[in-house]
Design a protein around this motif. Structure first.
Motif, PDB file in Angstrom:
ATOM      1  N   SER A  65      -1.284  -3.479  -4.004  1.00 36.74           N
ATOM      2  CA  SER A  65      -2.061  -4.419  -4.809  1.00 36.74           C
ATOM      3  C   SER A  65      -2.397  -3.819  -6.164  1.00 36.74           C
ATOM      4  O   SER A  65      -3.044  -2.773  -6.246  1.00 36.74           O
ATOM      5  CB  SER A  65      -3.357  -4.798  -4.083  1.00 36.74           C
ATOM      6  OG  SER A  65      -4.193  -5.559  -4.942  1.00 36.74           O
ATOM      7  N   ALA A  68      -6.389  -4.372  -6.867  1.00 36.40           N
ATOM      8  CA  ALA A  68      -7.417  -3.766  -6.015  1.00 36.40           C
ATOM      9  C   ALA A  68      -8.480  -3.017  -6.801  1.00 36.40           C
ATOM     10  O   ALA A  68      -9.649  -2.971  -6.384  1.00 36.40           O
ATOM     11  CB  ALA A  68      -6.763  -2.834  -5.000  1.00 36.40           C
ATOM     12  N   TYR A  69      -8.095  -2.433  -7.937  1.00 36.90           N
ATOM     13  CA  TYR A  69      -9.039  -1.602  -8.670  1.00 36.90           C
ATOM     14  C   TYR A  69      -9.470  -2.205 -10.004  1.00 36.90           C
ATOM     15  O   TYR A  69      -9.889  -1.490 -10.905  1.00 36.90           O
ATOM     16  CB  TYR A  69      -8.448  -0.205  -8.865  1.00 36.90           C
ATOM     17  CG  TYR A  69      -8.147   0.477  -7.544  1.00 36.90           C
ATOM     18  CD1 TYR A  69      -9.109   0.555  -6.542  1.00 36.90           C
ATOM     19  CD2 TYR A  69      -6.888   1.020  -7.284  1.00 36.90           C
ATOM     20  CE1 TYR A  69      -8.839   1.158  -5.324  1.00 36.90           C
ATOM     21  CE2 TYR A  69      -6.609   1.633  -6.078  1.00 36.90           C
ATOM     22  CZ  TYR A  69      -7.588   1.688  -5.098  1.00 36.90           C
ATOM     23  OH  TYR A  69      -7.316   2.292  -3.892  1.00 36.90           O
ATOM     24  N   ASP A  78      -8.578   5.689   0.734  1.00 39.91           N
ATOM     25  CA  ASP A  78      -7.582   4.732   0.253  1.00 39.91           C
ATOM     26  C   ASP A  78      -6.197   5.380   0.191  1.00 39.91           C
ATOM     27  O   ASP A  78      -6.057   6.543  -0.204  1.00 39.91           O
ATOM     28  CB  ASP A  78      -7.934   4.245  -1.162  1.00 39.91           C
ATOM     29  CG  ASP A  78      -9.093   3.275  -1.195  1.00 39.91           C
ATOM     30  OD1 ASP A  78      -9.615   2.937  -0.120  1.00 39.91           O
ATOM     31  OD2 ASP A  78      -9.480   2.866  -2.310  1.00 39.91           O
ATOM     32  N   LYS A 224      -3.432   0.023  -4.759  1.00 38.86           N
ATOM     33  CA  LYS A 224      -3.769   0.374  -3.376  1.00 38.86           C
ATOM     34  C   LYS A 224      -2.768  -0.249  -2.414  1.00 38.86           C
ATOM     35  O   LYS A 224      -2.491  -1.445  -2.477  1.00 38.86           O
ATOM     36  CB  LYS A 224      -5.183  -0.122  -3.041  1.00 38.86           C
ATOM     37  CG  LYS A 224      -5.631   0.182  -1.623  1.00 38.86           C
ATOM     38  CD  LYS A 224      -7.028  -0.345  -1.379  1.00 38.86           C
ATOM     39  CE  LYS A 224      -7.490  -0.072   0.050  1.00 38.86           C
ATOM     40  NZ  LYS A 224      -8.863  -0.599   0.291  1.00 38.86           N
ATOM     41  N   PHE A 226      -1.718  -1.977   0.757  1.00 38.75           N
ATOM     42  CA  PHE A 226      -2.502  -2.783   1.688  1.00 38.75           C
ATOM     43  C   PHE A 226      -1.737  -3.240   2.915  1.00 38.75           C
ATOM     44  O   PHE A 226      -2.352  -3.658   3.902  1.00 38.75           O
ATOM     45  CB  PHE A 226      -3.146  -3.989   0.985  1.00 38.75           C
ATOM     46  CG  PHE A 226      -2.186  -5.047   0.515  1.00 38.75           C
ATOM     47  CD1 PHE A 226      -1.880  -6.133   1.308  1.00 38.75           C
ATOM     48  CD2 PHE A 226      -1.632  -4.963  -0.751  1.00 38.75           C
ATOM     49  CE1 PHE A 226      -1.011  -7.119   0.861  1.00 38.75           C
ATOM     50  CE2 PHE A 226      -0.768  -5.946  -1.210  1.00 38.75           C
ATOM     51  CZ  PHE A 226      -0.448  -7.022  -0.390  1.00 38.75           C
TER      52      PHE A 226
END
Length: 240
Positions: A65, A68-69, A78, A224, A226
């Motif tokens: 993703s 994500a951040y 993570d 990240k 996922f």
């Protein structure tokens, strides 16, 4: 005159319908959508090594993703994908053959096949301002002085209190000196700890040099991880 304009309009509409209904138009549209998704939303990667076993297997196809951040930062535990910089001695020479270059460029753009990117996947164990060290009394990694629970770790370095630990000679290769993570940087390790070329590989044992920790810059983190999407038997989110 009106009939002539109507015929021209009908021809234009017919041409438009033939174009948008053609195989090549739809193929290009699919590539465009894939490229946009990969650039801004999610990106497909192939796991290049066994450093994250048994969480990830070599060749697993994973989705990362990119969102994500946004408005947040990576946290301990993570699993992240990042671009390998020169610090990691992992930089890859770009192909000189223009056809090979074009194929890999397209592969990186749409997430299918080989690419020009050289990315790695590891797990975050400490972020900016946090202090790491190893080991605690039972051989655990310490983050800000607290033992880190890592049920996903396999193939760790030998650590037997009183026999092979941080006070014996030779000391356990699990042992590393205290290190405080600089701003905008992260310490990342592989889950298959003794089989991972990671942030602490140059710091293990009594012969470690100063400034041996190689961190990941925040700007190099792609996103990240996922979920695993292939093979089907490995489908699902990584442990953490």
């Amino acid at each position: 005159m009106g009939s002539l304009c109507a015929n021209e309009n009908e021809k234009s509409v017919g041409l438009f319908r033939r174009i948008v209904g053609s195989f090549w138009f739809n193929l290009l549209a699919a590539f465009f959508v894939l490229a946009v998704m990969q650039l801004f939303v999610v990106k497909l990667y192939s796991v290049p090594s066994g450093s994250m076993e048994n969480t990830l297997e070599i060749g697993d196809k994973v989705l990362v993703s990119r969102l994500a951040y946004i408005g947040s930062e990576p946290t301990v535990g993570d699993v992240v994908v990042f671009d390998a910089s020169a610090t990691w001695d992992e930089s890859r020479e770009r192909p000189t053959n223009p056809i090979e270059y074009a194929v890999k460029w397209l592969g990186g753009l749409i997430g299918v096949g080989p690419s020009l990117d050289h990315t790695l996947v590891k797990r975050v164990v400490a972020g900016p301002g946090q202090t790491i060290a190893c080991c605690g009394d039972t051989g655990q990694m310490l983050v800000d002085g607290e033992p880190l629970e890592e049920p996903y770790v396999v193939n760790d370095f030998l650590f037997v209190p009183g026999q092979v630990d941080c006070s014996t000679e030779p000391m356990s290769r699990r042992c590393v000196d205290e290190f405080t993570v600089p701003a905008e940087q992260y310490v990342v390790l592989g889950d298959s700890r003794a089989n991972s070329s990671d942030s602490l590989i140059e710091c293990r044992g009594s012969s470690a040099s100063d400034n041996c920790v190689r961190t990941v810059q925040r700007s190099d983190i792609v996103g990240k991880l996922f979920t695993v999407v292939w093979p089907i038997g490995n489908l699902g989110a990584p442990a953490g």
